[in-house]
Design a protein around this motif. Structure first.
Motif, mmCIF file in Angstrom:
data_model
loop_
_atom_site.group_PDB
_atom_site.id
_atom_site.type_symbol
_atom_site.label_atom_id
_atom_site.label_comp_id
_atom_site.label_asym_id
_atom_site.label_seq_id
_atom_site.Cartn_x
_atom_site.Cartn_y
_atom_site.Cartn_z
ATOM 1 N N ALA A 14 -79.171 -15.508 36.062
ATOM 2 C CA ALA A 14 -79.438 -16.946 35.942
ATOM 3 C C ALA A 14 -78.627 -17.733 36.967
ATOM 4 N N LEU B 245 -80.173 -17.348 40.302
ATOM 5 C CA LEU B 245 -81.404 -18.130 40.384
ATOM 6 C C LEU B 245 -81.107 -19.606 40.665
ATOM 7 N N THR B 246 -79.997 -20.107 40.135
ATOM 8 C CA THR B 246 -79.664 -21.513 40.389
ATOM 9 C C THR B 246 -79.333 -21.762 41.855
ATOM 10 N N ALA C 136 -86.636 -21.419 43.718
ATOM 11 C CA ALA C 136 -86.926 -21.037 42.330
ATOM 12 C C ALA C 136 -87.788 -22.107 41.675
ATOM 13 N N LYS D 5 -89.774 -24.044 38.405
ATOM 14 C CA LYS D 5 -89.407 -24.502 37.070
ATOM 15 C C LYS D 5 -89.665 -23.390 36.048
ATOM 16 N N GLU E 252 -89.596 -20.159 36.528
ATOM 17 C CA GLU E 252 -88.553 -19.134 36.657
ATOM 18 C C GLU E 252 -87.257 -19.602 35.992
ATOM 19 N N MET E 253 -86.924 -20.864 36.163
ATOM 20 C CA MET E 253 -85.707 -21.398 35.559
ATOM 21 C C MET E 253 -85.811 -21.387 34.031
#
Length: 118
Positions: free
Chosen positions: A47, A50-51, A56, A58, A60-61
């Protein structure tokens, strides 16, 4: 023996317990708790990575958020289970219940995820 160990799984929707000791059920429970913690660490690392990804999406978040929220719940359960095994005399009266706090964080993360789905 007066104390039973609550296990990190349920039996037909009810809490499962075992007598503490060196038996196979305790070994499986220990391994499951360790796996829950390691999985939470991996989910947190993914995570965070990913940030840092500007591409990335929305979606995926949100998936990452769900994984992290689930991981927080698992780690809170492990904290609760291990806390239950501590002798009561060793715990200070004003001790923070980290398991309860972790559950609150997990619930808040899930709520954020639900709002973003709408």
């Amino acid at each position: 023996m007066n104390h039973l160990r609550r296990l990190p799984w349920e039996d037909e929707g009810r809490a499962a317990f075992v007598t503490p000791g060196d038996g196979i059920v305790n070994a499986v429970a220990d391994a499951m708790e360790a796996n829950m913690i390691e999985t939470a660490r991996e989910d947190a690392r993914r995570a965070l990575a990913l940030t840092d990804d500007q591409d990335a999406s929305k979606a995926e978040m949100l998936v990452a958020l769900r994984y992290v929220a689930h991981a927080v719940q698992d780690v809170a359960l492990v904290a609760d289970l291990r806390g239950e095994r501590l002798p009561a005399a060793d715990a200070p009266a004003d001790e923070v219940l980290w398991g309860a706090k972790a559950r609150q964080i997990s619930q808040a993360l899930r709520e954020v995820g639900r709002r973003n789905d709408a």
